[in-house]
Design a protein around this motif. Structure first.
Motif, PDB file in Angstrom:
ATOM      1  N   GLU A  93       4.358   0.158  13.931  1.00 10.17           N
ATOM      2  CA  GLU A  93       5.740  -0.276  14.148  1.00 10.17           C
ATOM      3  C   GLU A  93       5.901  -1.776  13.913  1.00 10.17           C
ATOM      4  OE1 GLU A  93       6.727   0.897  18.077  1.00 10.17           O
ATOM      5  OE2 GLU A  93       6.951   3.036  17.587  1.00 10.17           O
ATOM      6  N   HIS A  94       4.837  -2.523  14.139  1.00  6.58           N
ATOM      7  CA  HIS A  94       4.900  -3.984  13.995  1.00  6.58           C
ATOM      8  C   HIS A  94       4.856  -4.435  12.536  1.00  6.58           C
ATOM      9  CE1 HIS A  94       3.746  -8.217  14.398  1.00  6.58           C
ATOM     10  NE2 HIS A  94       2.701  -7.949  13.631  1.00  6.58           N
ATOM     11  N   LEU A  95       4.087  -3.755  11.715  1.00  2.00           N
ATOM     12  CA  LEU A  95       3.850  -4.215  10.344  1.00  2.00           C
ATOM     13  C   LEU A  95       5.131  -4.433   9.533  1.00  2.00           C
ATOM     14  CD1 LEU A  95       0.644  -2.384   9.066  1.00  2.00           C
ATOM     15  CD2 LEU A  95       0.982  -4.814   9.484  1.00  2.00           C
ATOM     16  N   PRO A  96       6.086  -3.501   9.513  1.00 11.32           N
ATOM     17  CA  PRO A  96       7.295  -3.750   8.700  1.00 11.32           C
ATOM     18  C   PRO A  96       8.126  -4.930   9.181  1.00 11.32           C
ATOM     19  CG  PRO A  96       7.106  -1.426   9.293  1.00 11.32           C
ATOM     20  CD  PRO A  96       6.118  -2.167  10.121  1.00 11.32           C
TER      21      PRO A  96
ATOM     22  N   ARG B 182       3.116  -7.298   1.085  1.00 13.23           N
ATOM     23  CA  ARG B 182       2.795  -6.310   2.106  1.00 13.23           C
ATOM     24  C   ARG B 182       2.732  -4.931   1.461  1.00 13.23           C
ATOM     25  NH1 ARG B 182       4.349  -9.309   6.748  1.00 13.23           N
ATOM     26  NH2 ARG B 182       4.082 -11.457   6.056  1.00 13.23           N
ATOM     27  N   GLY B 183       2.006  -4.064   2.077  1.00 11.46           N
ATOM     28  CA  GLY B 183       1.954  -2.696   1.587  1.00 11.46           C
ATOM     29  C   GLY B 183       0.556  -2.296   1.164  1.00 11.46           C
ATOM     30  N   GLU B 184       0.328  -0.994   1.141  1.00 14.25           N
ATOM     31  CA  GLU B 184      -0.986  -0.459   0.791  1.00 14.25           C
ATOM     32  C   GLU B 184      -1.254  -0.491  -0.705  1.00 14.25           C
ATOM     33  OE1 GLU B 184      -1.196   3.411   2.433  1.00 14.25           O
ATOM     34  OE2 GLU B 184      -1.126   2.740   4.537  1.00 14.25           O
TER      35      GLU B 184
ATOM     36  N   GLU C 163      -1.987  -7.768  -8.332  1.00 11.84           N
ATOM     37  CA  GLU C 163      -2.433  -6.639  -7.513  1.00 11.84           C
ATOM     38  C   GLU C 163      -3.141  -7.088  -6.236  1.00 11.84           C
ATOM     39  OE1 GLU C 163      -5.957  -7.846  -9.902  1.00 11.84           O
ATOM     40  OE2 GLU C 163      -3.799  -7.647 -10.225  1.00 11.84           O
ATOM     41  N   ILE C 164      -3.286  -8.407  -6.028  1.00 18.95           N
ATOM     42  CA  ILE C 164      -4.053  -8.941  -4.900  1.00 18.95           C
ATOM     43  C   ILE C 164      -3.110  -9.540  -3.861  1.00 18.95           C
ATOM     44  CG2 ILE C 164      -5.730 -10.697  -4.192  1.00 18.95           C
ATOM     45  CD1 ILE C 164      -7.140 -10.317  -6.826  1.00 18.95           C
ATOM     46  N   SER C 165      -3.400  -9.253  -2.589  1.00 20.99           N
ATOM     47  CA  SER C 165      -2.716  -9.872  -1.452  1.00 20.99           C
ATOM     48  C   SER C 165      -3.734 -10.749  -0.732  1.00 20.99           C
ATOM     49  CB  SER C 165      -2.156  -8.801  -0.510  1.00 20.99           C
ATOM     50  OG  SER C 165      -1.613  -9.386   0.654  1.00 20.99           O
ATOM     51  N   LEU C 166      -3.547 -12.062  -0.807  1.00 20.64           N
ATOM     52  CA  LEU C 166      -4.548 -13.023  -0.343  1.00 20.64           C
ATOM     53  C   LEU C 166      -4.138 -13.655   0.987  1.00 20.64           C
ATOM     54  CD1 LEU C 166      -7.144 -14.739  -0.975  1.00 20.64           C
ATOM     55  CD2 LEU C 166      -5.597 -16.389  -2.051  1.00 20.64           C
ATOM     56  N   CYS C 167      -5.087 -13.724   1.909  1.00 22.30           N
ATOM     57  CA  CYS C 167      -4.911 -14.459   3.163  1.00 22.30           C
ATOM     58  C   CYS C 167      -6.141 -15.340   3.368  1.00 22.30           C
ATOM     59  CB  CYS C 167      -4.746 -13.517   4.354  1.00 22.30           C
ATOM     60  SG  CYS C 167      -3.137 -12.701   4.442  1.00 22.30           S
TER      61      CYS C 167
END
Length: 471
Positions: free
Chosen positions: A189-192, A131-133, A107-111
């Protein structure tokens, strides 16, 4: 002998050592090059080797008051919610370890980022592919001090990189490539399409229904320059005297290039590319450059005087009939549209106010205090009608065709705005050097140039004059 083999080996040994990357440890202060206040960083004050886990828990379960103090008390209740199986402690700065952590915690998106002290900016250490909410975003910062490392929470990535762009308003930052957008629309518009910094593809943009045809819209470029000047300099080489040679320290020069003459031809050309020579001059003498500047400024004044009085329109037989029957503009190729009632009403009101101003001035004998404002409103209302007008060449007076009022104004020749190109062979490589010596002689306030390097100039603008190379 190249194919010989050894008869015996005295010693053969293989040494194997475990690779242990430097792992984060206890608390480390933030670098001096990083902003001290409002930097969006939470530096956990831990005294153990579990700073990575505390930072992840601090990002997932934020605390409003002093989130950096006593992580055991603040985040100890959430330790069991993290799956740290097969994750070494302390957590090293390693991409495989980060990927393993994301596998354990789906469930985690790590940067993970690292602060670059020399450039005062962020570097990427690891960028998640999630990616994604629906994912919980965790942004961490790694800081190093000699052989020690430490993780921090990036609470607000926008504050940390706020000074990376000149825009000082609301910013929208992509955490995957750190590209800054000033509008939310461009950011969404950039995110996808974003594939992070290292895998950024060329942005695909497919044509849409109403914008699937590429056409020429810069109609003002259809009007050629009515005037152009072709010129050249003649230069002699003179040997340096011993006194002049002694002034040179770092270089050894043998000759000095001195202009001795010039020649130029002024050519006027209409939109049909018919040209005629208006004037010319040939001169030889020691003051060739100074005289050249003086003569060119006189030619500029003559050109301005000629362009300020455009030729009267000449209608041939049948031109008026074709104008009345025309249904589209010859410039933009779009049809003539009847103006709306609202535009007509505004025009009639502006026309009525202008007539009132003229009557007031006739009776009083003075200029109306709002004359300029009302005249401007009248011109704007007239332009909004976009009515059909006759377009003609201001040089030879020939009728060119029917046009929209706005299109016709785009082809207007300004007596003081239209550039006059001065074309010289090898201006960039040689003649520009000599011209720069007397460029201060021009009676203008501002000069613009396009330098190729410190000694070559591709082009130079001196007020209305534009010096260009023939290539």
């Amino acid at each position: 002998m190249f194919d010989a083999y050894p008869e015996y080996i005295e010693e053969f040994s293989i040494e194997i050592a475990d690779f242990n990357p430097i792992g984060p440890t206890a608390h480390i202060s933030l670098p001096e090059t990083m902003p001290k206040r409002n930097n969006g960083i939470i530096n956990i004050q831990n005294n153990d080797d579990w700073c990575f886990g505390w930072c992840v828990l601090g990002a997932l379960h934020p605390v409003k008051v002093h989130p950096e103090r006593n992580p055991h008390r603040l985040y100890g209740d959430f330790v069991e919610k993290l799956n740290m199986d097969d994750i070494p402690i302390p957590v090293p700065v390693s991409t495989p370890v980060y990927k393993k952590f994301e596998e354990n915690n789906p469930e985690i998106s790590l940067c993970v980022y690292e602060w670059h002290n020399q450039n005062k900016c962020l570097d990427f250490r690891y960028v998640s592919e999630r990616r994604g909410e629906e994912y919980k975003q965790v942004n961490l910062l790694v800081i190093t001090e000699e052989e020690r490392s430490h993780y921090c929470i990036i609470k607000d990535l926008h504050k940390l990189v706020y000074n990376h762009s000149k825009h000082k308003g609301q910013k929208y930052l992509c955490r995957y490539c750190l590209h800054v957008y000033s509008a939310e629309k461009g950011y969404k518009e950039h995110l996808p399409k974003c594939k992070s910094l290292n895998n950024a593809p060329q942005r695909p943009q497919m044509p849409v229904k109403n914008r699937s045809i590429k056409a020429f819209y810069n109609h003002k470029c259809m009007q050629p320059n009515p005037y152009r000047i072709f010129w050249n300099l003649e230069i002699l080489t003179e040997k340096l005297t011993p006194e002049e040679k002694t002034k040179l320290i770092h270089t050894e020069r043998l000759q000095m290039h001195k202009p001795c003459g010039y020649c130029y031809v002024v050519v006027r050309m209409d939109s049909s590319l018919n040209y005629e020579i208006m004037s010319y001059d040939l001169y030889r003498g020691p003051d060739a450059l100074e005289r050249f500047v003086t003569k060119i400024e006189k030619e500029q004044a003559n050109i301005q005087e000629d362009l300020s009085a455009p030729a009267e329109m000449i209608l041939a037989s049948g031109d008026l009939k074709s104008y009345n029957e025309a249904t589209e503009c010859w410039i933009c190729k779009k049809p003539f549209i009847k103006p709306s009632q609202e535009a007509l009403q505004k025009f009639e009101e502006a026309k009525h106010r202008l007539l009132e101003v003229k009557e007031w001035e006739a009776s009083i004998g003075e200029d109306h205090p709002e004359k300029k404002k009302i005249q401007k409103e009248y011109r704007e209302a007239l332009s909004a009608l976009n009515r059909k007008v006759k377009d003609h060449d201001h040089i030879n007076g020939k009728y060119r065709g029917p046009a929209h009022d706005t299109c016709n104004k785009k082809l207007r020749i300004g007596s003081f705005e239209t550039k006059v190109p001065l074309i010289c062979h090898n201006f960039r490589g040689y003649d520009s050097h000599s011209l720069m010596k007397v460029v201060s002689k021009f009676t203008v306030d501002k000069l613009n140039c396009i330098p190729e390097n410190i000694g070559k100039y591709k082009a130079m603008d001196v007020d209305q004059l534009r010096f260009l190379d023939s290539f």
